[in-house]
Motif scaffolding. Structure first.
Motif, PDB file in Angstrom:
ATOM      1  N   GLU A 127       0.828  -1.210   0.000  1.00 11.49           N
ATOM      2  CA  GLU A 127       0.000   0.000   0.000  1.00 11.49           C
ATOM      3  C   GLU A 127       0.862   1.261   0.000  1.00 11.49           C
ATOM      4  O   GLU A 127       0.547   2.243  -0.685  1.00 11.49           O
ATOM      5  N   LEU A 130       2.373   1.673  -3.567  1.00 11.14           N
ATOM      6  CA  LEU A 130       1.414   2.188  -4.540  1.00 11.14           C
ATOM      7  C   LEU A 130       1.165   3.681  -4.334  1.00 11.14           C
ATOM      8  O   LEU A 130       1.104   4.452  -5.299  1.00 11.14           O
ATOM      9  N   LYS A 155      -3.731   7.183  -0.893  1.00  8.92           N
ATOM     10  CA  LYS A 155      -3.911   6.048   0.019  1.00  8.92           C
ATOM     11  C   LYS A 155      -4.764   5.000  -0.675  1.00  8.92           C
ATOM     12  O   LYS A 155      -5.549   5.305  -1.590  1.00  8.92           O
ATOM     13  N   VAL A 156      -4.582   3.767  -0.243  1.00 10.83           N
ATOM     14  CA  VAL A 156      -5.339   2.659  -0.814  1.00 10.83           C
ATOM     15  C   VAL A 156      -6.609   2.463  -0.005  1.00 10.83           C
ATOM     16  O   VAL A 156      -6.568   2.339   1.223  1.00 10.83           O
ATOM     17  N   GLU A 157      -7.730   2.475  -0.697  1.00  5.12           N
ATOM     18  CA  GLU A 157      -9.021   2.216  -0.070  1.00  5.12           C
ATOM     19  C   GLU A 157      -9.681   1.061  -0.799  1.00  5.12           C
ATOM     20  O   GLU A 157     -10.075   1.184  -1.957  1.00  5.12           O
ATOM     21  N   ASN A 159     -10.021  -1.653  -3.106  1.00  5.25           N
ATOM     22  CA  ASN A 159      -9.288  -2.070  -4.304  1.00  5.25           C
ATOM     23  C   ASN A 159      -8.892  -0.908  -5.194  1.00  5.25           C
ATOM     24  O   ASN A 159      -8.569  -1.097  -6.368  1.00  5.25           O
ATOM     25  N   ARG A 160      -8.910   0.312  -4.644  1.00  8.09           N
ATOM     26  CA  ARG A 160      -8.579   1.477  -5.443  1.00  8.09           C
ATOM     27  C   ARG A 160      -7.611   2.383  -4.703  1.00  8.09           C
ATOM     28  O   ARG A 160      -7.472   2.302  -3.473  1.00  8.09           O
ATOM     29  N   ILE A 161      -6.939   3.232  -5.465  1.00  6.28           N
ATOM     30  CA  ILE A 161      -6.080   4.264  -4.885  1.00  6.28           C
ATOM     31  C   ILE A 161      -6.837   5.583  -4.988  1.00  6.28           C
ATOM     32  O   ILE A 161      -7.347   5.938  -6.051  1.00  6.28           O
ATOM     33  N   SER A 181      -9.475   8.970  -8.210  1.00  2.00           N
ATOM     34  CA  SER A 181      -9.201   7.591  -7.809  1.00  2.00           C
ATOM     35  C   SER A 181      -8.942   6.745  -9.049  1.00  2.00           C
ATOM     36  O   SER A 181      -9.327   7.101 -10.163  1.00  2.00           O
ATOM     37  N   LYS A 184      -5.515  -0.106  -8.626  1.00  2.00           N
ATOM     38  CA  LYS A 184      -4.226  -0.348  -7.968  1.00  2.00           C
ATOM     39  C   LYS A 184      -3.147  -0.779  -8.960  1.00  2.00           C
ATOM     40  O   LYS A 184      -1.966  -0.764  -8.629  1.00  2.00           O
ATOM     41  N   PRO A 187      -0.768   3.010 -10.610  1.00  2.00           N
ATOM     42  CA  PRO A 187      -0.607   4.174  -9.722  1.00  2.00           C
ATOM     43  C   PRO A 187      -0.013   5.389 -10.419  1.00  2.00           C
ATOM     44  O   PRO A 187      -0.425   6.519 -10.149  1.00  2.00           O
TER      45      PRO A 187
END
Length: 212
Positions: A127, A130, A155-157, A159-161, A181, A184, A187
């Motif tokens: 995380e 990425l 930040k990773v939330e 399955n997405r950045i 957003s 992943k 990036p």
């Protein structure tokens, strides 16, 4: 490789005041970061921003001498030095957006040294990696440096950045902030897309003025 990210936030440090809002009119706040000063002035145009240089101990001594009502430092730096007790109030990214890569450590390994890479691979936090890759691509696309008030935090939330980016006028009179957003798996593409989104919103004119 990127070990797990330390606290990415900035820290408000003061001997007498709990928050930025508590500071008296025309209070002196120490920071040499254009990113921090622009965001502080956007919230409180009355503040007097004082240049603040030197290592962390030197900066804290300048605060303790009474010349400044507050200073703003990276929370990660204070925590890594065992000075967490000096943090008066952490500033959330919603209030002050952090610098690119703030709180991130990078481990450099020779590209052809697979043995060492394998030995330390357990240290890499996916995380953090990425987020750092997205932020660095954002910075590169904006051709940013220490003389430009820009910020970015990813930040990773699930399955997405999710990434926030910011470009500001030096005096804080204008703050352009956008969020984007992406998957992943890409990036860098997210960082570049967010930078271009900000440019389209007017950041290109701000940057052109700053770069002269």
């Amino acid at each position: 490789m990127y070990p797990k990210r330390e606290d990415p936030r900035d820290a408000f440090v003061s001997s007498h005041f709990r928050t930025i809002e508590d500071l008296p009119q025309s209070a002196s706040v120490g920071t040499s970061s254009l990113r921090r000063s622009a965001q502080l002035l956007h919230m409180r145009p009355d503040l007097r921003i004082a240049p603040l240089r030197g290592n962390v101990d030197t900066r804290l001594r300048k605060l303790d001498s009474g010349d400044l009502q507050a200073i703003v430092l990276a929370a990660a730096g204070l925590q890594r030095l065992g000075l967490s007790d000096r943090i008066t109030t952490p500033l959330s990214p919603e209030v002050v957006l952090p610098a690119i890569g703030q709180g991130v450590l990078g481990l450099e390994v020779r590209e052809d040294d697979q043995k060492t890479q394998d030995l330390i691979s357990f240290l890499n936090d996916l995380e953090t990696e990425l987020a750092a890759r997205a932020e660095r691509a954002f910075l590169k696309e904006l051709e940013g440096g220490c003389q430009v008030p820009l910020a970015g935090y990813a930040k990773v939330e699930r399955n997405r950045i999710v990434m926030d980016g910011l470009v500001a006028e030096l005096d804080g009179s204008v703050i352009l902030r956008q969020q984007r957003s992406g998957g992943k798996d890409k990036p860098e593409e997210l960082g570049v897309a967010l930078a271009r989104q900000l440019k389209a919103a007017g950041a290109d004119r701000i940057l052109e003025k700053i770069y002269g």
